[in-house]
Design a protein around this motif. Structure first.
Motif, PDB file in Angstrom:
ATOM      1  N   ARG A  77      56.414 -47.640 104.084  1.00 40.98           N
ATOM      2  CA  ARG A  77      57.071 -48.438 103.227  1.00 40.98           C
ATOM      3  C   ARG A  77      57.922 -47.928 102.422  1.00 40.98           C
ATOM      4  NH1 ARG A  77      51.288 -47.714 104.259  1.00 40.98           N
ATOM      5  NH2 ARG A  77      50.753 -45.907 102.235  1.00 40.98           N
ATOM      6  N   GLU A  85      43.574 -62.244  95.701  1.00 42.87           N
ATOM      7  CA  GLU A  85      44.698 -61.844  95.019  1.00 42.87           C
ATOM      8  C   GLU A  85      45.174 -63.424  94.024  1.00 42.87           C
ATOM      9  OE1 GLU A  85      48.273 -59.401  95.433  1.00 42.87           O
ATOM     10  OE2 GLU A  85      47.938 -60.272  97.104  1.00 42.87           O
ATOM     11  N   GLY A 124      46.445 -60.616 110.732  1.00 45.43           N
ATOM     12  CA  GLY A 124      46.699 -62.017 109.937  1.00 45.43           C
ATOM     13  C   GLY A 124      45.543 -61.936 108.861  1.00 45.43           C
ATOM     14  N   HIS A 125      44.063 -62.413 109.675  1.00 42.37           N
ATOM     15  CA  HIS A 125      43.205 -63.093 108.590  1.00 42.37           C
ATOM     16  C   HIS A 125      43.251 -62.126 107.797  1.00 42.37           C
ATOM     17  CE1 HIS A 125      41.494 -65.085 112.736  1.00 42.37           C
ATOM     18  NE2 HIS A 125      42.560 -65.291 112.447  1.00 42.37           N
ATOM     19  N   SER A 127      50.926 -66.814 101.265  1.00 38.94           N
ATOM     20  CA  SER A 127      51.523 -65.487 100.243  1.00 38.94           C
ATOM     21  C   SER A 127      51.370 -64.138 100.848  1.00 38.94           C
ATOM     22  CB  SER A 127      51.413 -65.471  98.881  1.00 38.94           C
ATOM     23  OG  SER A 127      49.627 -65.559  99.033  1.00 38.94           O
ATOM     24  N   LEU A 137      45.220 -60.072 105.810  1.00 38.32           N
ATOM     25  CA  LEU A 137      46.319 -61.087 104.978  1.00 38.32           C
ATOM     26  C   LEU A 137      46.013 -62.520 104.194  1.00 38.32           C
ATOM     27  CD1 LEU A 137      49.044 -60.545 103.420  1.00 38.32           C
ATOM     28  CD2 LEU A 137      49.750 -61.909 105.664  1.00 38.32           C
ATOM     29  N   TYR A 138      45.337 -63.301 104.673  1.00 36.46           N
ATOM     30  CA  TYR A 138      44.960 -64.626 104.370  1.00 36.46           C
ATOM     31  C   TYR A 138      44.067 -64.310 103.137  1.00 36.46           C
ATOM     32  CZ  TYR A 138      46.286 -66.089 108.911  1.00 36.46           C
ATOM     33  OH  TYR A 138      47.409 -66.437 110.041  1.00 36.46           O
ATOM     34  N   HIS A 191      49.088 -50.237  90.620  1.00 41.24           N
ATOM     35  CA  HIS A 191      49.899 -51.720  90.011  1.00 41.24           C
ATOM     36  C   HIS A 191      51.552 -51.186  90.181  1.00 41.24           C
ATOM     37  CE1 HIS A 191      47.008 -54.873  89.226  1.00 41.24           C
ATOM     38  NE2 HIS A 191      48.864 -55.902  89.657  1.00 41.24           N
ATOM     39  N   MET A 198      62.958 -59.168 103.827  1.00 45.72           N
ATOM     40  CA  MET A 198      61.975 -58.999 104.509  1.00 45.72           C
ATOM     41  C   MET A 198      59.951 -59.917 104.436  1.00 45.72           C
ATOM     42  SD  MET A 198      62.277 -54.277 104.387  1.00 45.72           S
ATOM     43  CE  MET A 198      63.545 -54.250 102.945  1.00 45.72           C
ATOM     44  N   TYR A 236      52.520 -66.087 109.546  1.00 47.98           N
ATOM     45  CA  TYR A 236      52.131 -67.430 109.564  1.00 47.98           C
ATOM     46  C   TYR A 236      53.339 -68.336 110.268  1.00 47.98           C
ATOM     47  CZ  TYR A 236      50.836 -66.336 104.976  1.00 47.98           C
ATOM     48  OH  TYR A 236      49.523 -65.797 104.251  1.00 47.98           O
ATOM     49  N   PRO A 274      59.130 -55.748 100.289  1.00 50.45           N
ATOM     50  CA  PRO A 274      59.768 -55.219  98.755  1.00 50.45           C
ATOM     51  C   PRO A 274      60.738 -56.706  98.593  1.00 50.45           C
ATOM     52  CG  PRO A 274      60.051 -54.227 100.644  1.00 50.45           C
ATOM     53  CD  PRO A 274      59.329 -55.448 101.134  1.00 50.45           C
ATOM     54  N   ARG A 290      52.551 -67.057 114.298  1.00 47.25           N
ATOM     55  CA  ARG A 290      52.541 -66.809 115.725  1.00 47.25           C
ATOM     56  C   ARG A 290      51.830 -67.494 117.344  1.00 47.25           C
ATOM     57  NH1 ARG A 290      49.670 -63.938 112.521  1.00 47.25           N
ATOM     58  NH2 ARG A 290      46.958 -64.738 112.717  1.00 47.25           N
ATOM     59  N   SER A 335      43.976 -57.006  92.327  1.00 48.49           N
ATOM     60  CA  SER A 335      44.452 -56.386  92.536  1.00 48.49           C
ATOM     61  C   SER A 335      44.488 -55.960  94.296  1.00 48.49           C
ATOM     62  CB  SER A 335      45.187 -55.377  91.839  1.00 48.49           C
ATOM     63  OG  SER A 335      45.665 -54.462  92.487  1.00 48.49           O
ATOM     64  N   ARG A 336      45.550 -56.033  95.326  1.00 49.97           N
ATOM     65  CA  ARG A 336      46.004 -55.785  96.248  1.00 49.97           C
ATOM     66  C   ARG A 336      45.588 -54.085  96.431  1.00 49.97           C
ATOM     67  NH1 ARG A 336      48.763 -58.086 101.114  1.00 49.97           N
ATOM     68  NH2 ARG A 336      48.731 -59.834  99.991  1.00 49.97           N
ATOM     69  N   ASP A 337      46.098 -53.263  95.263  1.00 52.90           N
ATOM     70  CA  ASP A 337      45.962 -51.919  95.588  1.00 52.90           C
ATOM     71  C   ASP A 337      45.301 -51.532  95.727  1.00 52.90           C
ATOM     72  OD1 ASP A 337      49.232 -51.874  96.536  1.00 52.90           O
ATOM     73  OD2 ASP A 337      49.458 -50.606  94.697  1.00 52.90           O
ATOM     74  N   GLU A 338      44.703 -52.225  94.511  1.00 49.43           N
ATOM     75  CA  GLU A 338      42.796 -52.244  94.528  1.00 49.43           C
ATOM     76  C   GLU A 338      41.848 -51.888  95.390  1.00 49.43           C
ATOM     77  OE1 GLU A 338      43.074 -52.236  90.023  1.00 49.43           O
ATOM     78  OE2 GLU A 338      40.661 -52.935  90.558  1.00 49.43           O
ATOM     79  N   SER A 365      45.460 -62.209 100.784  1.00 45.75           N
ATOM     80  CA  SER A 365      45.734 -62.758  99.407  1.00 45.75           C
ATOM     81  C   SER A 365      44.806 -63.807  98.485  1.00 45.75           C
ATOM     82  CB  SER A 365      47.090 -64.243 100.211  1.00 45.75           C
ATOM     83  OG  SER A 365      48.042 -62.914 101.252  1.00 45.75           O
ATOM     84  N   LYS A 376      44.019 -71.464  88.806  1.00 43.57           N
ATOM     85  CA  LYS A 376      44.178 -71.246  87.572  1.00 43.57           C
ATOM     86  C   LYS A 376      43.064 -72.772  86.631  1.00 43.57           C
ATOM     87  CE  LYS A 376      48.816 -70.816  86.861  1.00 43.57           C
ATOM     88  NZ  LYS A 376      50.481 -71.896  86.682  1.00 43.57           N
ATOM     89  N   PRO A 391      47.200 -76.427  84.289  1.00 39.99           N
ATOM     90  CA  PRO A 391      45.295 -77.190  84.588  1.00 39.99           C
ATOM     91  C   PRO A 391      44.427 -77.967  83.299  1.00 39.99           C
ATOM     92  CG  PRO A 391      44.839 -74.937  85.375  1.00 39.99           C
ATOM     93  CD  PRO A 391      46.581 -75.676  85.035  1.00 39.99           C
ATOM     94  N   ALA A 437      61.023 -49.289 103.968  1.00 40.55           N
ATOM     95  CA  ALA A 437      61.190 -50.732 103.307  1.00 40.55           C
ATOM     96  C   ALA A 437      62.087 -50.768 101.652  1.00 40.55           C
ATOM     97  CB  ALA A 437      60.146 -51.706 103.590  1.00 40.55           C
ATOM     98  N   THR A 438      60.675 -50.376 100.465  1.00 40.46           N
ATOM     99  CA  THR A 438      60.895 -50.297  99.284  1.00 40.46           C
ATOM    100  C   THR A 438      62.541 -49.398  99.371  1.00 40.46           C
ATOM    101  OG1 THR A 438      58.531 -49.727  98.889  1.00 40.46           O
ATOM    102  CG2 THR A 438      60.170 -49.278  97.254  1.00 40.46           C
ATOM    103  N   ARG A 483      42.728 -49.459  97.870  1.00 36.46           N
ATOM    104  CA  ARG A 483      42.039 -48.769  97.629  1.00 36.46           C
ATOM    105  C   ARG A 483      40.542 -48.353  97.732  1.00 36.46           C
ATOM    106  NH1 ARG A 483      45.920 -47.752  93.468  1.00 36.46           N
ATOM    107  NH2 ARG A 483      44.308 -48.825  92.332  1.00 36.46           N
ATOM    108  N   GLU A 488      53.024 -52.112  93.053  1.00 33.64           N
ATOM    109  CA  GLU A 488      53.496 -53.304  94.493  1.00 33.64           C
ATOM    110  C   GLU A 488      54.514 -53.989  94.524  1.00 33.64           C
ATOM    111  OE1 GLU A 488      49.607 -55.515  92.775  1.00 33.64           O
ATOM    112  OE2 GLU A 488      48.200 -54.346  93.769  1.00 33.64           O
ATOM    113  N   TRP A 489      54.404 -54.648  95.851  1.00 34.50           N
ATOM    114  CA  TRP A 489      55.634 -54.600  95.906  1.00 34.50           C
ATOM    115  C   TRP A 489      55.376 -56.343  95.458  1.00 34.50           C
ATOM    116  CZ3 TRP A 489      55.541 -53.567 102.188  1.00 34.50           C
ATOM    117  CH2 TRP A 489      56.655 -52.125 102.012  1.00 34.50           C
TER     118      TRP A 489
END
Ligand SMILES: [Fe+2]
Ligand SMILES: [Fe+2]
Ligand SMILES: [Fe+2]
Lengths: 97, 322
Positions: free
Chosen positions: B300, B91, B81-82, A28, B84-85, A4, A36, A45, A32, A47, B96-99, B88, B27, A67, B303-304, B102, A7-8
């Motif tokens: 990755r 999330e 892309g789908h 969203s 990714l949407y 975790h 980017m 978003y 990094p 295309r 968690s994205r990584d979880e 997100s 929220k 809220p 980039a980091t 995994r 994560e970026w």
């Protein structure tokens, strides 16, 4: 170490579809850094020419209202009917107002 | 739906908002089970978009023309892309994205089992766009009105993009069906193999679907599996007729009283076998995901490292300027 932590950061993406319109939140992504994030936002978003201007904002930098205080936070506006045009009755003879 | 006596005041208020067609945002207060159900459904949906790229990638380098290749490439990019949407959207609920990723790599996470069938010929790319994306659209259109805001908004974007997917698939089928006898046979063969898995995509029959009633009460789901399946069959049978292809179902008939097509029984044993890992490609798909993950590691990392280097340079410039 949990994965975790590596994560970026999360970026919120806002796009202006064309001149004259507001930027609008569209999703969203993780990246990094800001540059980017911007390139990824373009690829993910816009295309099909969905936008001509992109903002990316680090999600952790956004300050949001809670809220749960839906009521008390906004109720100062509730008793101010005189802020609306409908509060003012005009004589029938008066037009264009 | 839980009964009134076991419902807390908060749960009752939540359900009242749902009943009034109010949208729930990340929220807002929500029952833990609502959150868990959505994380499970949205992450599985995200995984399906991701894995859905793999059977099509198989034909990318062998597309018959440059135009077909470019169109298929664009479709595959859309599916990424789908994914990714949807990741997100999951999330926003605290996943968690990584979880999630995994779980996909380890094979723990489920995805639509339709992608565990092989793509044997170019006609399969046509059949997938026409049938598999067609079934996905039928599922996804009502999800645009799902009670959870971020999921609903993601679905609006996805649905806008999907209709091109189905049309490009149908156009491939059309060209083959009007082509040489061998090409028409290829199209028929693809339809034979993809028809039953496509109508099984809507999930088990209403009586046996375990999450349905609660999801309907929460307006995550708007229509039952059987309703959506029926909708898809009614739209698709006339399209097959137009192509001059035969749906591989001897029991298929039109009921003039109801105005609906009736299909023969679906082989649910086959469906569950594939869900449980016995499909022809389960292992392949897993290996392809792992390979992509491993071979993308340097990208990755680079980039980091690049981001860290630039952040350090910026910090140094700031200090120098002070
Ligand atoms: Fe998709
Ligand atoms: Fe999809
Ligand atoms: Fe698609």
């Amino acid at each position: 170490m949990s994965q975790h932590e590596t994560e970026w950061p999360l970026w919120e993406v806002f796009i202006r579809a064309r001149g004259g319109l507001d930027h609008r939140h569209c999703g969203s992504l993780r990246a990094p850094d800001a540059e980017m994030a911007l390139m990824n936002a373009r690829d993910a978003y816009t295309r099909r020419g969905e936008g001509h201007s992109i903002w990316v904002v680090k999600a952790s930098d956004i300050v949001a209202s809670n809220p749960d205080d839906k009521g008390s936070f906004y109720d100062p506006a509730d008793d101010k009917v005189y802020r609306h045009p409908s509060f003012y009755q005009l004589p029938d003879e008066v037009d264009h107002m | 739906m839980s009964n009134a006596s076991s419902q807390s005041a908060e749960e009752a208020r939540f359900q009242a908002r749902i009943d009034a067609e109010d949208k729930i945002e990340p929220k807002d207060w929500m029952p833990e089970a609502y959150r868990r159900t959505l994380i499970r459904q949205i992450s599985q949906h995200a995984h399906s978009e991701y894995v859905g790229m793999l059977p099509e990638g198989n034909w990318l380098t062998r597309a018959p023309t440059l135009r077909r290749k470019a169109a298929l490439m664009a479709k595959i990019q859309d599916e990424a892309g789908h994914g990714l949407y949807l990741y997100s959207a999951a999330e926003t609920l605290g996943a968690s994205r990584d979880e999630m990723y995994r779980d996909l790599l380890s094979g723990k996470a489920k995805y639509s089992s339709i992608f565990n069938y092989p793509t044997l010929t170019w006609a399969d790319i046509g059949a997938i766009g026409w049938l598999v994306d067609g079934a996905a659209i039928t599922n996804q259109v009502p999800l645009c009105r799902c009670s959870f805001g971020p999921y609903a908004r993601a679905m609006v974007r996805v649905c806008k993009e999907e209709s091109f997917h189905q049309r490009q698939g149908f156009q491939i089928m059309l060209s083959l069906a009007h082509g040489e006898p061998e090409q028409k046979a290829m199209a028929q063969d693809a339809l034979n193999r993809w028809w039953w898995p496509s109508i099984a995509m809507f999930g088990p029959p209403d009586g046996e679907s375990k999450h349905s009633a609660q999801s309907m009460a929460w307006k995550i789901k708007r229509h039952s599996n059987d309703e959506l399946r029926q909708r898809f069959v009614d739209m698709t049978v006339p399209q097959a007729d137009f192509l001059g292809l035969r749906i591989p179902d001897d029991d298929l008939k039109f009921n003039a009283d109801t105005g609906h097509y009736e299909t023969g029984p679906i082989d649910w044993d086959d469906f569950w076998a594939v869900v449980n890992g016995e499909g022809q490609c389960n292992t392949d798909r897993l290996a392809a995901r792992q390979k992509a993950h491993d071979e993308g590691a340097w990208v990755r990392d680079a980039a980091t490292a690049y981001a860290a280097k630039r952040a350090a340079r910026k910090a140094a410039e700031r200090i120098a300027a002070e």
